[in-house]
Design a protein around this motif. Structure first.
Motif, PDB file in Angstrom:
ATOM      1  N   ASP A 107       0.865  -1.175   0.000  1.00  0.00           N
ATOM      2  CA  ASP A 107       0.000   0.000   0.000  1.00  0.00           C
ATOM      3  C   ASP A 107       0.901   1.225   0.000  1.00  0.00           C
ATOM      4  O   ASP A 107       1.518   1.561   1.009  1.00  0.00           O
ATOM      5  N   ASN A 108       0.979   1.879  -1.147  1.00  0.00           N
ATOM      6  CA  ASN A 108       1.880   3.021  -1.299  1.00  0.00           C
ATOM      7  C   ASN A 108       1.099   4.322  -1.147  1.00  0.00           C
ATOM      8  O   ASN A 108       0.756   4.992  -2.121  1.00  0.00           O
ATOM      9  N   GLY A 109       0.765   4.654   0.090  1.00  0.00           N
ATOM     10  CA  GLY A 109       0.046   5.884   0.357  1.00  0.00           C
ATOM     11  C   GLY A 109      -1.324   5.927  -0.292  1.00  0.00           C
ATOM     12  O   GLY A 109      -1.754   6.991  -0.753  1.00  0.00           O
ATOM     13  N   GLY A 110      -2.008   4.785  -0.343  1.00  0.00           N
ATOM     14  CA  GLY A 110      -3.340   4.733  -0.940  1.00  0.00           C
ATOM     15  C   GLY A 110      -3.384   4.141  -2.324  1.00  0.00           C
ATOM     16  O   GLY A 110      -4.475   3.902  -2.860  1.00  0.00           O
ATOM     17  N   ASP A 111      -2.241   3.893  -2.936  1.00  0.00           N
ATOM     18  CA  ASP A 111      -2.157   3.199  -4.222  1.00  0.00           C
ATOM     19  C   ASP A 111      -1.672   1.771  -3.985  1.00  0.00           C
ATOM     20  O   ASP A 111      -0.707   1.559  -3.243  1.00  0.00           O
ATOM     21  N   LEU A 112      -2.330   0.807  -4.622  1.00  0.00           N
ATOM     22  CA  LEU A 112      -1.905  -0.579  -4.506  1.00  0.00           C
ATOM     23  C   LEU A 112      -0.832  -0.852  -5.557  1.00  0.00           C
ATOM     24  O   LEU A 112      -1.060  -0.661  -6.763  1.00  0.00           O
ATOM     25  N   LEU A 113       0.339  -1.256  -5.078  1.00  0.00           N
ATOM     26  CA  LEU A 113       1.454  -1.564  -5.970  1.00  0.00           C
ATOM     27  C   LEU A 113       1.824  -3.035  -5.865  1.00  0.00           C
ATOM     28  O   LEU A 113       1.582  -3.682  -4.847  1.00  0.00           O
ATOM     29  N   LEU A 114       2.442  -3.527  -6.939  1.00  0.00           N
ATOM     30  CA  LEU A 114       2.997  -4.881  -6.963  1.00  0.00           C
ATOM     31  C   LEU A 114       4.465  -4.789  -7.354  1.00  0.00           C
ATOM     32  O   LEU A 114       4.806  -4.200  -8.386  1.00  0.00           O
ATOM     33  N   VAL A 115       5.340  -5.337  -6.514  1.00  0.00           N
ATOM     34  CA  VAL A 115       6.767  -5.421  -6.828  1.00  0.00           C
ATOM     35  C   VAL A 115       7.063  -6.845  -7.280  1.00  0.00           C
ATOM     36  O   VAL A 115       6.776  -7.807  -6.565  1.00  0.00           O
ATOM     37  N   HIS A 116       7.610  -6.978  -8.480  1.00  0.00           N
ATOM     38  CA  HIS A 116       7.979  -8.275  -9.040  1.00  0.00           C
ATOM     39  C   HIS A 116       9.491  -8.447  -8.922  1.00  0.00           C
ATOM     40  O   HIS A 116      10.252  -7.692  -9.526  1.00  0.00           O
ATOM     41  N   ARG A 117       9.903  -9.391  -8.113  1.00  0.00           N
ATOM     42  CA  ARG A 117      11.318  -9.672  -7.864  1.00  0.00           C
ATOM     43  C   ARG A 117      11.725 -10.868  -8.734  1.00  0.00           C
ATOM     44  O   ARG A 117      11.158 -11.946  -8.622  1.00  0.00           O
ATOM     45  N   MET A 118      12.719 -10.662  -9.606  1.00  0.00           N
ATOM     46  CA  MET A 118      13.096 -11.682 -10.593  1.00  0.00           C
ATOM     47  C   MET A 118      14.584 -11.994 -10.518  1.00  0.00           C
ATOM     48  O   MET A 118      15.409 -11.073 -10.483  1.00  0.00           O
ATOM     49  N   LEU A 119      14.908 -13.267 -10.511  1.00  0.00           N
ATOM     50  CA  LEU A 119      16.307 -13.679 -10.551  1.00  0.00           C
ATOM     51  C   LEU A 119      16.853 -13.477 -11.958  1.00  0.00           C
ATOM     52  O   LEU A 119      16.252 -13.894 -12.942  1.00  0.00           O
ATOM     53  N   ARG A 120      17.988 -12.811 -12.044  1.00  0.00           N
ATOM     54  CA  ARG A 120      18.612 -12.598 -13.354  1.00  0.00           C
ATOM     55  C   ARG A 120      19.223 -13.913 -13.843  1.00  0.00           C
ATOM     56  O   ARG A 120      20.036 -14.518 -13.134  1.00  0.00           O
ATOM     57  N   PRO A 121      18.879 -14.402 -15.024  1.00  0.00           N
ATOM     58  CA  PRO A 121      19.428 -15.670 -15.505  1.00  0.00           C
ATOM     59  C   PRO A 121      20.896 -15.547 -15.873  1.00  0.00           C
ATOM     60  O   PRO A 121      21.347 -14.532 -16.415  1.00  0.00           O
ATOM     61  N   ASN A 122      21.651 -16.610 -15.550  1.00  0.00           N
ATOM     62  CA  ASN A 122      23.059 -16.717 -15.950  1.00  0.00           C
ATOM     63  C   ASN A 122      23.894 -15.539 -15.486  1.00  0.00           C
ATOM     64  O   ASN A 122      24.768 -15.047 -16.198  1.00  0.00           O
ATOM     65  N   MET A 123      23.602 -15.091 -14.259  1.00  0.00           N
ATOM     66  CA  MET A 123      24.328 -13.948 -13.730  1.00  0.00           C
ATOM     67  C   MET A 123      25.252 -14.383 -12.604  1.00  0.00           C
ATOM     68  O   MET A 123      24.994 -15.335 -11.892  1.00  0.00           O
ATOM     69  N   VAL A 124      26.357 -13.659 -12.456  1.00  0.00           N
ATOM     70  CA  VAL A 124      27.273 -13.837 -11.345  1.00  0.00           C
ATOM     71  C   VAL A 124      27.389 -12.485 -10.647  1.00  0.00           C
ATOM     72  O   VAL A 124      27.665 -11.471 -11.297  1.00  0.00           O
ATOM     73  N   PRO A 125      27.144 -12.398  -9.342  1.00  0.00           N
ATOM     74  CA  PRO A 125      26.824 -13.493  -8.428  1.00  0.00           C
ATOM     75  C   PRO A 125      25.429 -14.057  -8.673  1.00  0.00           C
ATOM     76  O   PRO A 125      24.601 -13.446  -9.317  1.00  0.00           O
ATOM     77  N   HIS A 126      25.204 -15.268  -8.139  1.00  0.00           N
ATOM     78  CA  HIS A 126      23.972 -15.978  -8.417  1.00  0.00           C
ATOM     79  C   HIS A 126      22.768 -15.403  -7.685  1.00  0.00           C
ATOM     80  O   HIS A 126      21.640 -15.772  -7.985  1.00  0.00           O
ATOM     81  N   ASP A 127      22.991 -14.522  -6.732  1.00  0.00           N
ATOM     82  CA  ASP A 127      21.871 -13.911  -6.007  1.00  0.00           C
ATOM     83  C   ASP A 127      21.561 -12.519  -6.550  1.00  0.00           C
ATOM     84  O   ASP A 127      21.215 -11.617  -5.815  1.00  0.00           O
ATOM     85  N   SER A 128      21.705 -12.339  -7.855  1.00  0.00           N
ATOM     86  CA  SER A 128      21.448 -11.058  -8.477  1.00  0.00           C
ATOM     87  C   SER A 128      20.013 -11.024  -8.995  1.00  0.00           C
ATOM     88  O   SER A 128      19.600 -11.882  -9.774  1.00  0.00           O
ATOM     89  N   TYR A 129      19.249 -10.041  -8.538  1.00  0.00           N
ATOM     90  CA  TYR A 129      17.845  -9.915  -8.913  1.00  0.00           C
ATOM     91  C   TYR A 129      17.591  -8.566  -9.559  1.00  0.00           C
ATOM     92  O   TYR A 129      18.347  -7.618  -9.375  1.00  0.00           O
ATOM     93  N   ARG A 130      16.526  -8.490 -10.310  1.00  0.00           N
ATOM     94  CA  ARG A 130      16.026  -7.214 -10.784  1.00  0.00           C
ATOM     95  C   ARG A 130      14.580  -7.068 -10.326  1.00  0.00           C
ATOM     96  O   ARG A 130      13.905  -8.058 -10.033  1.00  0.00           O
ATOM     97  N   TYR A 131      14.129  -5.824 -10.279  1.00  0.00           N
ATOM     98  CA  TYR A 131      12.837  -5.525  -9.680  1.00  0.00           C
ATOM     99  C   TYR A 131      12.028  -4.644 -10.628  1.00  0.00           C
ATOM    100  O   TYR A 131      12.548  -3.675 -11.178  1.00  0.00           O
ATOM    101  N   GLU A 132      10.764  -5.007 -10.795  1.00  0.00           N
ATOM    102  CA  GLU A 132       9.840  -4.203 -11.576  1.00  0.00           C
ATOM    103  C   GLU A 132       8.638  -3.859 -10.703  1.00  0.00           C
ATOM    104  O   GLU A 132       8.213  -4.668  -9.877  1.00  0.00           O
ATOM    105  N   VAL A 133       8.109  -2.651 -10.889  1.00  0.00           N
ATOM    106  CA  VAL A 133       7.004  -2.172 -10.060  1.00  0.00           C
ATOM    107  C   VAL A 133       5.808  -1.854 -10.951  1.00  0.00           C
ATOM    108  O   VAL A 133       5.958  -1.286 -12.035  1.00  0.00           O
ATOM    109  N   TYR A 134       4.626  -2.224 -10.467  1.00  0.00           N
ATOM    110  CA  TYR A 134       3.388  -1.982 -11.195  1.00  0.00           C
ATOM    111  C   TYR A 134       2.364  -1.344 -10.257  1.00  0.00           C
ATOM    112  O   TYR A 134       2.259  -1.727  -9.084  1.00  0.00           O
ATOM    113  N   LYS A 135       1.606  -0.414 -10.787  1.00  0.00           N
ATOM    114  CA  LYS A 135       0.418   0.063 -10.092  1.00  0.00           C
ATOM    115  C   LYS A 135      -0.734  -0.857 -10.451  1.00  0.00           C
ATOM    116  O   LYS A 135      -0.945  -1.171 -11.626  1.00  0.00           O
ATOM    117  N   VAL A 136      -1.479  -1.301  -9.438  1.00  0.00           N
ATOM    118  CA  VAL A 136      -2.590  -2.209  -9.664  1.00  0.00           C
ATOM    119  C   VAL A 136      -3.866  -1.384  -9.807  1.00  0.00           C
ATOM    120  O   VAL A 136      -4.330  -0.757  -8.854  1.00  0.00           O
TER     121      VAL A 136
END
Length: 229
Positions: A107-136
């Motif tokens: 709940d972003n101050g009255g807006d519903l948001l979704l954060v999508h956390r994604m593992l980057r394929p074939n990346m080093v280090p292996h715990d590397s993620y990227r993040y995308e945000v959406y307003k619902v």
């Protein structure tokens, strides 16, 4: 059908639906929700596939699940509670991989948001993620990609995400996602800024497991957490 739980289960989501006078609990070991009214002897299990995060928003209980954002329907007095699709995923909106990705409602101050956390394929280090945000957009039943938190900051753990006003915390940067102590990327960075695409460098050399909201806030900001007092 009513159910009793004979073993201890960890809780990673909870809400109270006031209109229906119901308590809703998401257990980490179940593929659904447990619903009960005050005074009930048993829980009613509402089945759902891969419920990843939950949130009470505008008086309703929402879940980010395998197929989309679900809403708990408690409108029928003679019907058991059930999950209805509020926003369904499509290939044009989001591509979700349950083995590596995670979904986080906030709940972003009255807006519903979704954060999508994604593992980057074939990346080093292996715990590397990227993040995308959406307003619902619940009215249009669609996800709208966004590149900011409207000047706010979001602290996100694996079970819960919370939005705060950046103006209230001088050490918190606007439009920044700060990672909780149970996120793998926390070993490398404190978070990422969606406005300019930069990463927040890691400032703390310690973290606590399991994380709590206090752990998340105190570990992610620069300093020891004394500014929260």
């Amino acid at each position: 059908m009513g159910h009793g739980f004979a073993v201890d289960l960890g809780v990673d989501g909870v809400g109270i639906v006031a209109d229906a006078c119901m308590v809703v609990v998401k257990f980490d070991s179940l593929t659904g929700l447990a619903v009960a009214k005050p005074g009930s002897k048993n829980w009613t299990v509402v089945r759902g596939r891969y419920i990843n995060s939950t949130l009470m928003f505008a008086g309703r209980f929402y879940c980010a699940a395998y197929s989309g954002i679900m809403m708990l329907d408690t409108s029928g007095p003679d019907k058991p509670p059930r999950l209805l699709v509020a926003v369904k995923w499509s290939m044009s909106s989001i591509s979700f991989r349950p083995m590596t990705d995670s979904l986080h409602l906030v709940d972003n101050g009255g807006d519903l948001l979704l954060v999508h956390r994604m593992l980057r394929p074939n990346m080093v280090p292996h715990d590397s993620y990227r993040y995308e945000v959406y307003k619902v957009d619940l009215s249009a039943r669609v996800l709208i990609p966004v590149k900011s938190f409207n000047g706010r900051a979001v602290f996100m753990g694996m079970c819960r995400a919370i939005s705060i006003s950046a103006e209230a915390f001088p050490c918190v940067n606007r439009d920044t996602l700060y990672l909780g102590t149970d996120c793998d990327d926390k070993s490398r960075i404190d978070g990422c800024n969606f406005a300019n695409g930069s990463n927040e460098p890691r400032h703390n050399d310690w973290w606590v497991r399991p994380s709590t909201l206090v752990d998340c806030l105190s570990c992610c900001i620069r300093g020891s957490g004394e500014q929260l007092a």
